[in-house]
Design a protein around this motif. Structure first.
Motif, PDB file in Angstrom:
ATOM      1  N   LEU A  12     -19.031 -14.046  21.899  1.00 42.41           N
ATOM      2  CA  LEU A  12     -18.630 -13.369  20.882  1.00 42.41           C
ATOM      3  C   LEU A  12     -17.799 -14.384  20.204  1.00 42.41           C
ATOM      4  CD1 LEU A  12     -18.323 -10.293  22.450  1.00 42.41           C
ATOM      5  CD2 LEU A  12     -19.533  -9.871  20.391  1.00 42.41           C
ATOM      6  N   PHE A  28     -14.841 -16.599  12.778  1.00 39.46           N
ATOM      7  CA  PHE A  28     -15.255 -17.130  11.810  1.00 39.46           C
ATOM      8  C   PHE A  28     -14.956 -18.725  11.424  1.00 39.46           C
ATOM      9  CE2 PHE A  28     -11.761 -15.053   9.945  1.00 39.46           C
ATOM     10  CZ  PHE A  28     -10.880 -15.973   9.398  1.00 39.46           C
ATOM     11  N   THR A  42     -22.960  -7.287  12.666  1.00 35.87           N
ATOM     12  CA  THR A  42     -21.509  -6.863  12.658  1.00 35.87           C
ATOM     13  C   THR A  42     -20.975  -6.733  13.863  1.00 35.87           C
ATOM     14  OG1 THR A  42     -21.965  -4.491  12.582  1.00 35.87           O
ATOM     15  CG2 THR A  42     -21.805  -5.638  10.419  1.00 35.87           C
ATOM     16  N   GLY A  43     -19.620  -6.667  13.937  1.00 35.67           N
ATOM     17  CA  GLY A  43     -19.003  -6.531  15.289  1.00 35.67           C
ATOM     18  C   GLY A  43     -19.220  -5.129  15.734  1.00 35.67           C
ATOM     19  N   PHE A 103     -14.698 -13.710  24.731  1.00 33.44           N
ATOM     20  CA  PHE A 103     -14.751 -13.214  23.355  1.00 33.44           C
ATOM     21  C   PHE A 103     -13.458 -14.282  22.822  1.00 33.44           C
ATOM     22  CE2 PHE A 103     -11.785 -11.246  20.490  1.00 33.44           C
ATOM     23  CZ  PHE A 103     -12.612 -10.846  19.251  1.00 33.44           C
ATOM     24  N   ALA A 124      -6.828 -10.254  18.660  1.00 29.54           N
ATOM     25  CA  ALA A 124      -6.062  -9.629  19.599  1.00 29.54           C
ATOM     26  C   ALA A 124      -6.764  -8.008  19.730  1.00 29.54           C
ATOM     27  CB  ALA A 124      -4.507  -9.643  19.680  1.00 29.54           C
ATOM     28  N   ILE A 168     -12.702  -4.512  22.915  1.00 30.29           N
ATOM     29  CA  ILE A 168     -13.809  -5.022  23.650  1.00 30.29           C
ATOM     30  C   ILE A 168     -13.555  -4.987  25.106  1.00 30.29           C
ATOM     31  CG2 ILE A 168     -14.699  -7.326  24.744  1.00 30.29           C
ATOM     32  CD1 ILE A 168     -15.169  -8.173  21.842  1.00 30.29           C
ATOM     33  N   LEU A 189      -7.244 -15.099  22.341  1.00 35.32           N
ATOM     34  CA  LEU A 189      -6.810 -14.314  20.968  1.00 35.32           C
ATOM     35  C   LEU A 189      -6.012 -14.925  20.081  1.00 35.32           C
ATOM     36  CD1 LEU A 189      -6.736 -11.187  23.213  1.00 35.32           C
ATOM     37  CD2 LEU A 189      -8.684 -11.988  21.989  1.00 35.32           C
ATOM     38  N   GLY A 208      -2.529 -15.896  17.743  1.00 32.12           N
ATOM     39  CA  GLY A 208      -1.202 -16.225  17.966  1.00 32.12           C
ATOM     40  C   GLY A 208      -0.378 -16.178  16.750  1.00 32.12           C
ATOM     41  N   GLU A 244       0.143 -11.897  13.400  1.00 33.31           N
ATOM     42  CA  GLU A 244      -0.597 -12.825  13.006  1.00 33.31           C
ATOM     43  C   GLU A 244      -1.387 -12.660  11.534  1.00 33.31           C
ATOM     44  OE1 GLU A 244      -4.670 -13.544  14.586  1.00 33.31           O
ATOM     45  OE2 GLU A 244      -3.993 -15.519  14.983  1.00 33.31           O
TER      46      GLU A 244
HETATM   47  P1  NAD Z   1     -12.662 -10.780  14.857  1.00 36.68           P
HETATM   48  O1  NAD Z   1     -11.799 -10.281  16.075  1.00 36.68           O
HETATM   49  O2  NAD Z   1     -12.627  -9.688  13.664  1.00 36.68           O
HETATM   50  O3  NAD Z   1     -14.172 -11.038  15.079  1.00 36.68           O
HETATM   51  C1  NAD Z   1     -14.454 -11.889  16.257  1.00 36.68           C
HETATM   52  C2  NAD Z   1     -15.785 -11.707  16.502  1.00 36.68           C
HETATM   53  O4  NAD Z   1     -15.878 -10.542  17.129  1.00 36.68           O
HETATM   54  C3  NAD Z   1     -16.913 -11.815  15.561  1.00 36.68           C
HETATM   55  O5  NAD Z   1     -18.176 -12.040  15.952  1.00 36.68           O
HETATM   56  C4  NAD Z   1     -16.981 -10.026  15.440  1.00 36.68           C
HETATM   57  O6  NAD Z   1     -18.236  -9.793  14.703  1.00 36.68           O
HETATM   58  C5  NAD Z   1     -16.949  -9.578  16.531  1.00 36.68           C
HETATM   59  N1  NAD Z   1     -16.373  -8.270  16.711  1.00 36.68           N
HETATM   60  C6  NAD Z   1     -15.468  -7.595  15.969  1.00 36.68           C
HETATM   61  N2  NAD Z   1     -15.299  -6.343  16.588  1.00 36.68           N
HETATM   62  C7  NAD Z   1     -16.203  -5.988  17.477  1.00 36.68           C
HETATM   63  C8  NAD Z   1     -16.363  -5.240  18.165  1.00 36.68           C
HETATM   64  N3  NAD Z   1     -15.596  -3.795  18.439  1.00 36.68           N
HETATM   65  N4  NAD Z   1     -17.205  -5.276  19.425  1.00 36.68           N
HETATM   66  C9  NAD Z   1     -17.656  -6.385  19.538  1.00 36.68           C
HETATM   67  N5  NAD Z   1     -17.613  -7.470  18.719  1.00 36.68           N
HETATM   68  C10 NAD Z   1     -16.867  -7.218  17.781  1.00 36.68           C
HETATM   69  O7  NAD Z   1     -11.766 -12.083  14.569  1.00 36.68           O
HETATM   70  P2  NAD Z   1     -12.189 -13.258  13.350  1.00 36.68           P
HETATM   71  O8  NAD Z   1     -11.524 -12.197  12.168  1.00 36.68           O
HETATM   72  O9  NAD Z   1     -13.596 -13.565  13.138  1.00 36.68           O
HETATM   73  O10 NAD Z   1     -11.229 -14.346  13.975  1.00 36.68           O
HETATM   74  C11 NAD Z   1      -9.921 -14.520  13.580  1.00 36.68           C
HETATM   75  C12 NAD Z   1      -9.087 -14.265  14.895  1.00 36.68           C
HETATM   76  O11 NAD Z   1      -9.627 -15.083  16.176  1.00 36.68           O
HETATM   77  C13 NAD Z   1      -7.687 -14.617  14.872  1.00 36.68           C
HETATM   78  O12 NAD Z   1      -6.908 -13.540  15.347  1.00 36.68           O
HETATM   79  C14 NAD Z   1      -7.684 -16.042  15.556  1.00 36.68           C
HETATM   80  O13 NAD Z   1      -6.230 -16.231  16.200  1.00 36.68           O
HETATM   81  C15 NAD Z   1      -8.450 -15.760  16.766  1.00 36.68           C
HETATM   82  N6  NAD Z   1      -9.187 -16.926  17.309  1.00 36.68           N
HETATM   83  C16 NAD Z   1      -8.583 -17.321  18.652  1.00 36.68           C
HETATM   84  C17 NAD Z   1      -8.868 -18.657  18.911  1.00 36.68           C
HETATM   85  C18 NAD Z   1      -8.509 -18.988  20.513  1.00 36.68           C
HETATM   86  O14 NAD Z   1      -9.047 -19.968  21.067  1.00 36.68           O
HETATM   87  N7  NAD Z   1      -7.433 -18.260  20.901  1.00 36.68           N
HETATM   88  C19 NAD Z   1      -9.676 -19.308  18.290  1.00 36.68           C
HETATM   89  C20 NAD Z   1     -10.206 -18.980  17.216  1.00 36.68           C
HETATM   90  C21 NAD Z   1      -9.653 -17.755  16.561  1.00 36.68           C
END
Ligand code: NAD
Length: 481
Positions: free
Chosen positions: A145, A148, A203-204, A222, A226, A232, A248, A250, A383
């Motif tokens: 997963l 964006f 969607t998630g 994933f 966070a 998850i 997650l 930072g 964040e």
């Molecule tokens: P998000 O957690 O909202 O969604 C990420 C993915 O999870 C999407 O595909 C979404 O559809 C899915 N998702 C959401 N809820 C879910 C659920 N309950 N069950 C299963 N899947 C679900 O994150 P976002 O807004 O797309 O991205 C921004 C976040 O990602 C920020 O917190 C950022 O720091 C983090 N990020 C971390 C890294 C890393 O390498 N540590 C890299 C990029 C982004």
């Protein structure tokens, strides 16, 4: 309107109930396409297809898997401009940045393609007449997963290690930026055996949850926020014992000591905040902790530099920053700007939406700098994932470390100093998975990237990521009489 389809079992298809989600261009507000909103039955099909493809893929010679990933990298490279354009239109980031993302994706596919022969075990000395050795076995079906902010880069680079290790993959991109992943599916359909790679959108709470909760997906990886990561982890545990790795968010600190070169440190703070992606990067150094002796001069130059940054359309070569990915994220950013002011921090520049000219229909926010941010305030703790930089002064090294480590997150951190002792102390004591000294933002390929504390579990972009898609099996043979 375009209606790209999902790759399931080697076939391109829409959602089984015809459901779609519209995906707008955040720079213009125009709807770009309608993407499939996969049902739970579609996810079941994708997992079943992956399960059926797994035995053949696992048994394929390492060179065959390596060649397939290399071919996929070549195909992506040939379509680099098209894929970068899709991402820039879909998530509002600058075209040149999304083009670089494609290069990274190609790099990581080739990198893991080259590591397939590292998937070996060990032999351990044992009694005469016996042989003990370990094997690395893939899990089977891996659920991936992704968020964006780097759509194609994550869709392509995050399938490289699990596929190289012999797993079949079901990947779900963000519902906000699925276009390049769907295009990747079209391209991969001609390269990988059917079912080895499956791409489901939605969607998630819908297809994301169905993938996490699927009993045949024993390995989940994933990348995202966070809060979602914890949800998850919880959800996966309801279904079975699953291996879950989490990359997650930072709230990463950059600490500047008075012996650092001021201009270098200011330029690094701007670069490290990743304004070029509107701050939408997990590794963004969004808290700048500056020694009080240089604080005033530092803030003056920082504000001067940040206020000169110009938001623009993705293909505007003069733009420094693009659009926020969607209205929800825009409201979140603007909400934190209001909150920062309510909490008593000083807004020095930016933080307002661009409402006039060519950008009026898009989701553009001018890069913001807050000064005198209370390290315990929400602005300093949470964040934002937007173009908002928080500056806070410190008096001595102990206080700098206390502020830097004083959040629940711990992904990246940076320290600027010329003093070797300070550099080593901070490298040792900063609670982060990736520490830079006199540097920001660089991911050195082959080095472990990942977080501590609430920023995650596991490391990626290195050999350990490949190993993390295998389980060790030990074999003990008694061949004596
Ligand atoms: P998000 O957690 O909202 O969604 C990420 C993915 O999870 C999407 O595909 C979404 O559809 C899915 N998702 C959401 N809820 C879910 C659920 N309950 N069950 C299963 N899947 C679900 O994150 P976002 O807004 O797309 O991205 C921004 C976040 O990602 C920020 O917190 C950022 O720091 C983090 N990020 C971390 C890294 C890393 O390498 N540590 C890299 C990029 C982004």
């Amino acid at each position: 309107m375009r209606r790209p389809e999902m790759l399931i079992g080697g076939t391109l298809r829409p959602a089984s109930d015809g459901g779609v989600l519209e995906t707008p261009n955040p720079s213009t507000g125009q709807v770009l396409a309608a993407i499939p909103e996969a049902t739970a039955a579609d996810v079941d099909d994708a997992v079943a297809a992956a399960g059926a493809a797994f035995p053949g893929w696992r048994r394929a010679a390492p060179a065959v898997r390596s060649q397939a990933l290399t071919t996929l990298a070549d195909v992506i490279e040939r379509h680099a401009d098209e894929l970068a354009r899709l991402d820039a239109d879909d998530n509002g980031s600058l075209l040149r940045e999304m083009r670089r993302d494609v290069d990274m994706a190609v790099f990581y596919l080739r990198y893991y393609a080259g590591l397939v022969l590292q998937l070996h075990g060990d032999t351990v000395p044992s009694e005469p007449g016996t042989l003990t050795y370990s094997l690395r076995r893939p899990y089977g079906v891996v659920g991936r997963l992704i968020p964006f902010n780097h759509p194609l880069m994550f869709a392509a680079s995050k399938i490289a290690a699990p596929l190289a290790a012999g797993n079949a993959v079901v990947i779900k991109p963000s519902e906000h930026t699925s276009l390049s992943a769907l295009r990747l599916g079209e391209l991969a359909a001609d390269v990988l055996p059917p079912g080895v790679l499956n791409i489901v959108t939605g969607t998630g709470a819908g297809s994301g949850d169905a993938l996490v909760a699927h009993p045949d997906v024993r390995r989940l990886a994933f990348t995202g926020s966070a809060a979602t990561g914890r949800a998850i982890q919880r959800r996966a545990a309801e279904v079975g014992v699953k291996t879950v790795t989490l990359e997650l968010g930072g709230k990463n600190p950059l600490v500047v000591f008075p012996d650092a070169d001021l201009d270098t440190a200011v330029a690094a703070s701007v670069r490290g905040m990743n304004f070029t992606w509107q701050g939408q990067s997990c590794g963004s150094l969004s808290r700048v902790v500056v020694h009080r002796d240089i604080h005033a001069a530092f803030v003056e130059r920082l504000v001067e530099t940040v206020s000169a940054l110009r938001p623009g359309l993705p293909d505007d070569p003069g733009a420094d920053t693009g659009a926020i990915v969607n209205t929800g994220q825009l409201e979140k950013v603007l909400g934190y700007v209001r909150l920062g002011q309510d909490e008593g921090a000083r807004l020095c520049t930016g933080g307002d939406r661009v409402t006039d000219g060519a950008l009026a229909d898009g989701l553009f926010v001018r890069p913001a700098v807050f000064d005198r941010v209370d390290p315990r305030s929400r602005l300093a703790q949470e964040e934002i994932f937007g173009p908002v930089l928080a500056v806070m002064p410190f008096a001595d090294a102990d206080e700098a470390l206390e502020i830097a480590n004083g959040t629940s997150l711990g992904l990246t951190a940076s320290v600027f100093t010329r003093d070797l002792g300070t550099a080593h102390r901070f490298a040792e004591d900063l609670e982060a998975g990736y520490v830079w000294v006199n540097e920001v933002g660089r991911h050195v390929p082959g080095t472990p990237f990942g977080g501590v504390k609430d920023s995650g579990i596991g490391r990626e972009e290195d050999l350990d990521e490949l190993f993390s898609y295998t389980q060790l099996k030990n074999v003990h043979i008694n061949y004596g009489r």
